[in-house]
Design an enzyme around this catalytic site. Structure first.
Site, mmCIF file in Angstrom:
data_model
loop_
_atom_site.group_PDB
_atom_site.id
_atom_site.type_symbol
_atom_site.label_atom_id
_atom_site.label_comp_id
_atom_site.label_asym_id
_atom_site.label_seq_id
_atom_site.Cartn_x
_atom_site.Cartn_y
_atom_site.Cartn_z
ATOM 1 N N ASN A 8 0.878 -1.157 0.000
ATOM 2 C CA ASN A 8 0.000 0.000 0.000
ATOM 3 C C ASN A 8 0.921 1.214 0.000
ATOM 4 O O ASN A 8 1.626 1.454 0.973
ATOM 5 C CB ASN A 8 -0.891 0.001 1.242
ATOM 6 C CG ASN A 8 -1.780 1.222 1.335
ATOM 7 O OD1 ASN A 8 -1.559 2.221 0.673
ATOM 8 N ND2 ASN A 8 -2.782 1.151 2.183
ATOM 9 N N SER A 10 0.549 4.265 0.498
ATOM 10 C CA SER A 10 0.347 5.274 1.534
ATOM 11 C C SER A 10 0.821 4.804 2.915
ATOM 12 O O SER A 10 0.772 5.560 3.877
ATOM 13 C CB SER A 10 -1.122 5.700 1.590
ATOM 14 O OG SER A 10 -1.917 4.632 2.048
ATOM 15 N N CYS A 11 1.303 3.578 3.009
ATOM 16 C CA CYS A 11 1.739 3.000 4.286
ATOM 17 C C CYS A 11 3.247 3.147 4.452
ATOM 18 O O CYS A 11 4.023 2.614 3.651
ATOM 19 C CB CYS A 11 1.345 1.525 4.337
ATOM 20 S SG CYS A 11 1.981 0.654 5.783
ATOM 21 N N GLY A 12 3.667 3.844 5.491
ATOM 22 C CA GLY A 12 5.086 4.035 5.762
ATOM 23 C C GLY A 12 5.817 2.730 5.998
ATOM 24 O O GLY A 12 6.951 2.550 5.532
#
Length: 122
Positions: A8, A10-12
């Protein structure tokens, strides 16, 4: 060697995992599962390989899990799987598959165990 990251963007943690893989000299195959989605068979295979139940692999933070009633302890794995296929965001990430195994890499450093084998076999 092929390393696959179910990612994903947007996931750090997911981004950090990819950077750790790249730092090891490998370029992973990246599957953006929010766009591509999941199949029931794919999830069952990944979870079995990682030693996870659907409940253990379910993302409950910033996901619709609670609103869908999936956090109730009485909800069975089949219901959770069906919801994950319908709502891909319910699957925690990143899930990494390498020749050494499959693992949910939270924290990102868990991916290092999947990379060591590459160095051992080279």
């Amino acid at each position: 060697m092929t390393i696959v990251v179910h990612h994903n963007p947007s996931c750090g943690t997911s981004r950090n995992t990819i950077e750790l893989i790249r730092a090891s000299g490998e370029e992973p195959v990246i599957i953006e599962y929010l766009t591509e989605g999941w199949t029931r068979a794919q999830l069952l295979a990944l979870f079995a390989a990682a030693g996870l139940t659907p409940r253990e692999a379910m993302r409950t933070v910033r996901s619709p899990a609670e609103e869908l009633g999936l956090t109730n302890p009485g909800v069975d794995d089949e219901t959770i799987l069906a919801a994950m296929v319908e709502h891909p965001v319910l699957v925690n990430r990143p899930i990494v598959a390498s020749p050494r195994g499959v693992r949910l890499c939270r924290p990102a450093e868990l991916v290092l165990d999947l990379l060591d084998a590459a160095g051992d076999k080279s």
